[in-house]
Enzyme design. Structure first.
Site, PDB file in Angstrom:
ATOM      1  CG  HIS A   1       2.542   4.901  -2.461  1.00  0.00           C
ATOM      2  ND1 HIS A   1       2.896   4.468  -1.107  1.00  0.00           N
ATOM      3  CD2 HIS A   1       1.411   5.710  -2.163  1.00  0.00           C
ATOM      4  CE1 HIS A   1       2.163   5.069  -0.006  1.00  0.00           C
ATOM      5  NE2 HIS A   1       1.510   5.995  -0.961  1.00  0.00           N
TER       6      HIS A   1
ATOM      7  CB  CYS B   1       6.071  -1.297  -0.788  1.00  0.00           C
ATOM      8  SG  CYS B   1       6.058  -0.120   0.852  1.00  0.00           S
TER       9      CYS B   1
END
Length: 326
Positions: free
Chosen positions: A136, A192
């Site tokens: 992440h 991301c």
């Protein structure tokens, strides 16, 4: 858990992923044919003249609501690529995942920080270093006037909810600033908001074929100590990366990681520019065909799609003549 953490990485679900897989495999097969026609078989790009060292991090956030399933597969594929294509020795690759029982090799904040220092420690001219991260990524407001968009980019260790994230400023100071002349660092970040996660001073604009100045408004020094740092990111700072089983039909994988490895394996001596072109071509074919033939994905994912990767660097270089060598 923060609201942003719920949207760290897009996971393309079951039925849509299966249908999307047909589109992706078709695009990849077309690209493979084009690559061989354009470049031939190439030579052995694994030749090296210095030490090669790599840090591979795959964070699954096991048993969490925001868990990921493809990150360990990403690390395994990247290890094979480094060893078989670029000549890295197994004992020079440090792997941090949650699959082992030893806590020293879990991708905690402390272990990632210490491993980043290990990566560059003692490196000399001629050495090649690789930092790979699959997990992440988030961003948070920048209070140092270092970011043109007003946000710091981050990576999320397995314990980020307790210990905090690792900011781009820290990554830059740890593995970019110490690079001496003749040392090359590649960072490949499948997360991301990872576009400028190394805070490198130049970002490549593929459509315009120009390097864009990304130096901080604060005039803070983000350069190396004479070496070269290059980063390939899964998406822009305001975009989201994707995890999917569409490429393999079974195992989850990061979209950017899978496409990157596919292209590099088929073209050993590809340039950075051609690598970006081929990756963008596959992604554009998939996204276009998905919109035409898989309308359910628009409902499932909304505006989300497989984003185009970004290239950034500590210095400008000719992307269509410089070979991609790790």
């Amino acid at each position: 858990m923060t609201p942003a953490a719920k949207e760290c990485k897009v996971i393309i679900p079951g039925p849509a992923s299966v249908e999307l897989g047909h589109q992706i495999r078709h695009a990849l097969s077309k690209t493979k044919s084009t690559l061989h026609q354009s470049f031939g078989n190439g030579g052995n790009s694994g030749e090296a003249h210095g030490m090669k060292r790599a840090l591979l991090c795959g964070v699954t956030y096991r048993d969490k609501t925001y868990s990921l399933k493809g990150t360990v597969n990403d690390v395994k594929r990247m290890k094979v690529l480094l060893m078989q294509r670029f000549g890295y020795r197994r004992d020079c690759i440090r792997i941090l995942t949650e699959t082992g029982s030893e806590s020293d090799f879990s991708p905690t904040k402390k272990n990632i920080q210490e491993s980043l220092k290990w990566l560059v420690e003692g490196s000399e001219s001629g050495d090649s270093l690789v930092f790979y991260f699959s997990g992440h990524g988030l961003r948070q407001p920048d209070f140092n006037d270092d970011e043109k968009d007003g946000f710091d980019e981050t990576i999320c260790p397995v314990d980020f909810m307790q210990e905090g994230m690792i900011l781009d400023n820290e990554i830059n100071s740890t593995i970019v600033r110490p690079l001496k002349k003749g040392i090359t660092l590649h960072a490949i970040v499948d997360a991301c908001h990872s576009g400028t996660v190394l805070d490198l001073e130049y970002v490549y604009d593929l459509p315009k074929d120009i390097w864009i100045d990304n130096k901080p408004p604060s005039k803070a020094d983000k350069s190396t100590s004479g070496g070269l740092a290059i980063c390939l990111s899964a998406c822009g700072d305001d975009e989201m990366a994707s995890d999917t089983s569409a490429f393999t039909g079974k195992d989850m994988t990061g979209a950017m990681t899978f496409i990157l490895i596919h292209v590099v394996e088929n073209v050993p001596e590809i340039t950075y520019g051609s690598l970006l072109d081929q990756m963008h071509e596959v992604i554009e074919q998939v996204n276009y065909k998905r919109c035409l033939t898989v309308p359910c994905l628009r409902i499932l994912l909304g505006r989300r799609k497989i984003e185009n990767p970004m290239l950034s660097s500590s210095q400008e270089f000719p992307v269509y003549s410089k070979k991609f060598l790790l």
